[in-house]
Design a protein around this motif. Structure first.
Motif, PDB file in Angstrom:
ATOM      1  N   ARG A  34      -0.991 -43.510 -75.255  1.00 39.05           N
ATOM      2  CA  ARG A  34      -0.195 -42.340 -75.629  1.00 39.05           C
ATOM      3  C   ARG A  34       0.441 -42.531 -76.999  1.00 39.05           C
ATOM      4  NH1 ARG A  34       4.429 -40.447 -71.543  1.00 39.05           N
ATOM      5  NH2 ARG A  34       5.768 -41.823 -72.763  1.00 39.05           N
ATOM      6  N   ARG A  35       0.906 -43.743 -77.270  1.00 43.32           N
ATOM      7  CA  ARG A  35       1.563 -44.009 -78.552  1.00 43.32           C
ATOM      8  C   ARG A  35       0.556 -44.071 -79.693  1.00 43.32           C
ATOM      9  NH1 ARG A  35       6.223 -48.133 -76.108  1.00 43.32           N
ATOM     10  NH2 ARG A  35       7.399 -46.429 -75.151  1.00 43.32           N
ATOM     11  N   LEU A  36      -0.624 -44.617 -79.432  1.00 43.65           N
ATOM     12  CA  LEU A  36      -1.663 -44.627 -80.458  1.00 43.65           C
ATOM     13  C   LEU A  36      -2.085 -43.195 -80.807  1.00 43.65           C
ATOM     14  CD1 LEU A  36      -3.900 -47.579 -79.214  1.00 43.65           C
ATOM     15  CD2 LEU A  36      -2.604 -47.526 -81.362  1.00 43.65           C
ATOM     16  N   ASN A  37      -2.255 -42.373 -79.786  1.00 45.71           N
ATOM     17  CA  ASN A  37      -2.615 -40.974 -80.016  1.00 45.71           C
ATOM     18  C   ASN A  37      -1.537 -40.248 -80.813  1.00 45.71           C
ATOM     19  OD1 ASN A  37      -5.208 -40.562 -78.839  1.00 45.71           O
ATOM     20  ND2 ASN A  37      -4.312 -40.676 -76.794  1.00 45.71           N
ATOM     21  N   ALA A  38      -0.274 -40.491 -80.449  1.00 48.97           N
ATOM     22  CA  ALA A  38       0.834 -39.833 -81.143  1.00 48.97           C
ATOM     23  C   ALA A  38       0.920 -40.293 -82.594  1.00 48.97           C
ATOM     24  CB  ALA A  38       2.151 -40.120 -80.417  1.00 48.97           C
ATOM     25  N   ALA A  39       0.694 -41.588 -82.829  1.00 50.25           N
ATOM     26  CA  ALA A  39       0.744 -42.113 -84.188  1.00 50.25           C
ATOM     27  C   ALA A  39      -0.380 -41.546 -85.042  1.00 50.25           C
ATOM     28  CB  ALA A  39       0.673 -43.637 -84.155  1.00 50.25           C
ATOM     29  N   ALA A  40      -1.562 -41.425 -84.438  1.00 57.01           N
ATOM     30  CA  ALA A  40      -2.693 -40.845 -85.160  1.00 57.01           C
ATOM     31  C   ALA A  40      -2.442 -39.370 -85.449  1.00 57.01           C
ATOM     32  CB  ALA A  40      -3.979 -41.022 -84.361  1.00 57.01           C
ATOM     33  N   GLU A  41      -1.926 -38.644 -84.460  1.00 60.39           N
ATOM     34  CA  GLU A  41      -1.625 -37.232 -84.632  1.00 60.39           C
ATOM     35  C   GLU A  41      -0.556 -37.022 -85.698  1.00 60.39           C
ATOM     36  OE1 GLU A  41      -1.476 -33.132 -84.288  1.00 60.39           O
ATOM     37  OE2 GLU A  41      -2.981 -34.550 -83.519  1.00 60.39           O
ATOM     38  N   GLY A  42       0.421 -37.912 -85.740  1.00 62.43           N
ATOM     39  CA  GLY A  42       1.500 -37.805 -86.723  1.00 62.43           C
ATOM     40  C   GLY A  42       1.128 -38.322 -88.100  1.00 62.43           C
ATOM     41  N   ASP A  43      -0.059 -38.876 -88.241  1.00 62.38           N
ATOM     42  CA  ASP A  43      -0.560 -39.398 -89.510  1.00 62.38           C
ATOM     43  C   ASP A  43       0.323 -40.506 -90.073  1.00 62.38           C
ATOM     44  OD1 ASP A  43      -2.483 -39.617 -91.489  1.00 62.38           O
ATOM     45  OD2 ASP A  43      -1.551 -38.099 -92.779  1.00 62.38           O
ATOM     46  N   PHE A  44       0.787 -41.380 -89.195  1.00 63.47           N
ATOM     47  CA  PHE A  44       1.530 -42.555 -89.618  1.00 63.47           C
ATOM     48  C   PHE A  44       0.575 -43.664 -90.073  1.00 63.47           C
ATOM     49  CE2 PHE A  44       4.549 -40.623 -86.643  1.00 63.47           C
ATOM     50  CZ  PHE A  44       5.753 -40.795 -87.290  1.00 63.47           C
ATOM     51  N   VAL A  45       1.041 -44.497 -90.992  1.00 57.12           N
ATOM     52  CA  VAL A  45       0.433 -45.814 -91.144  1.00 57.12           C
ATOM     53  C   VAL A  45       0.807 -46.595 -89.887  1.00 57.12           C
ATOM     54  CG1 VAL A  45       0.411 -47.951 -92.461  1.00 57.12           C
ATOM     55  CG2 VAL A  45       0.594 -45.755 -93.651  1.00 57.12           C
ATOM     56  N   ILE A  46      -0.140 -47.334 -89.323  1.00 59.20           N
ATOM     57  CA  ILE A  46       0.101 -48.023 -88.042  1.00 59.20           C
ATOM     58  C   ILE A  46      -0.062 -49.523 -88.235  1.00 59.20           C
ATOM     59  CG2 ILE A  46      -0.547 -48.181 -85.616  1.00 59.20           C
ATOM     60  CD1 ILE A  46      -1.957 -45.448 -85.965  1.00 59.20           C
ATOM     61  N   ALA A  47       0.977 -50.267 -87.884  1.00 57.47           N
ATOM     62  CA  ALA A  47       0.908 -51.728 -87.857  1.00 57.47           C
ATOM     63  C   ALA A  47       0.710 -52.151 -86.413  1.00 57.47           C
ATOM     64  CB  ALA A  47       2.192 -52.340 -88.422  1.00 57.47           C
ATOM     65  N   LEU A  48      -0.421 -52.773 -86.134  1.00 58.19           N
ATOM     66  CA  LEU A  48      -0.744 -53.190 -84.774  1.00 58.19           C
ATOM     67  C   LEU A  48      -0.396 -54.662 -84.580  1.00 58.19           C
ATOM     68  CD1 LEU A  48      -4.226 -51.500 -84.162  1.00 58.19           C
ATOM     69  CD2 LEU A  48      -1.972 -50.700 -83.425  1.00 58.19           C
ATOM     70  N   TYR A  49       0.533 -54.922 -83.667  1.00 57.46           N
ATOM     71  CA  TYR A  49       0.900 -56.287 -83.286  1.00 57.46           C
ATOM     72  C   TYR A  49       0.133 -56.699 -82.033  1.00 57.46           C
ATOM     73  CZ  TYR A  49       5.012 -56.752 -86.377  1.00 57.46           C
ATOM     74  OH  TYR A  49       5.853 -56.881 -87.452  1.00 57.46           O
TER      75      TYR A  49
END
Length: 255
Positions: free
Chosen positions: A150-165
């Motif tokens: 859900r958070r990955l989808n939201a981050a992609a939808e929001g067009d954020f840069v994503i740092a994956l830990y």
């Protein structure tokens, strides 16, 4: 009885020069050192320091031990790599304090910030965190995978840069593959991607690629994976120099 305290210390990604003076001072005054074995091993042993090293996945036990030592009058340094407040020991300490009695809540706790993995990776890469970004842990040890999705989808939808830990471990080898499969459904395939492994350490390695061409199998628990936004781009340089990866501060302005 003397009053003890807990110092939750961020060691940074690796090099001593990336540790803050505050962190170094805390390690000098501590009577006890608590932490995951690889992090504890980074601290030079000195006379008068009692070391309590432990395995992974026992954060709550470490926090509880630190609390008991502090209540007995000890000055306890609880160490984390990077910043202790980002997917690390600070939250574990406060979870234990919250669940304890009123006396536990009166223990003196100080959180000392450190250079985080995403800050170190960003500095090496250029400036990928120049605009809005988010950090997501792919570990489902303490949260269900549905929440990660859900958070990955939201981050992609929001067009954020994503740092994956925590992208991959022996117990979770498929998490990074599932994350990339999901992101490839929601983001442009030419989105810049960086695998930044062991930044600041002798085995440092950076791989720059795109979302379409990325090989998730190269990620491990020492890797910070940076997924760009629609604005993130690479600045190519002559020769064999690594391109810079950056996200401009303005949104919607193409060069």
């Amino acid at each position: 009885m003397s009053v003890g305290r807990i110092l939750v210390v961020g060691l940074g990604p690796g090099p001593e020069e990336w540790m803050t003076p505050e962190a170094l001072q805390a390690l000098e005054i501590a009577t006890d050192l608590i932490g995951y074995e690889p992090y504890v091993a980074r601290i030079p042993f000195r006379e008068g320091l009692t070391v309590h090293a432990s395995d992974n996945r026992v954060e709550r036990e470490r926090a509880r031990h630190a609390l008991e030592l502090a209540k007995a009058g000890r000055i306890v340094a609880v160490v984390s790599g990077g910043d202790p407040g980002i997917f690390a020991m600070a939250a574990a300490v406060f979870e234990v304090v919250e669940q304890g009695d009123v006396h536990d809540r009166n223990v003196d706790v100080h959180v000392l910030p450190g250079v985080s993995a995403m800050q170190a990776a960003s500095a090496r890469l250029g400036a990928p965190l120049g605009h809005d970004f988010c950090a997501i842990s792919l570990s489902d040890n303490l949260k269900p995978w549905d929440i990660v999705k859900r958070r990955l989808n939201a981050a992609a939808e929001g067009d954020f840069v994503i740092a994956l830990y925590n992208p991959a471990s022996k117990a979770r080898p498929d998490a990074i593959f599932k994350a990339f499969a999901l992101l490839r459904q929601n983001k442009s395939h030419d989105t810049p991607v960086a695998f930044a492994r062991a930044i600041g350490r002798p085995d440092e390695r950076i791989v720059l690629t795109t979302l379409a061409e990325a090989d998730p199998s190269i990620a491990d628990m020492s890797t910070l994976v940076m997924i760009g936004s629609s604005e993130t781009r690479l600045v190519h340089r002559s020769g064999v120099k690594q391109p810079w990866m950056f996200t401009p501060r303005s949104y919607g302005r193409k060069p």
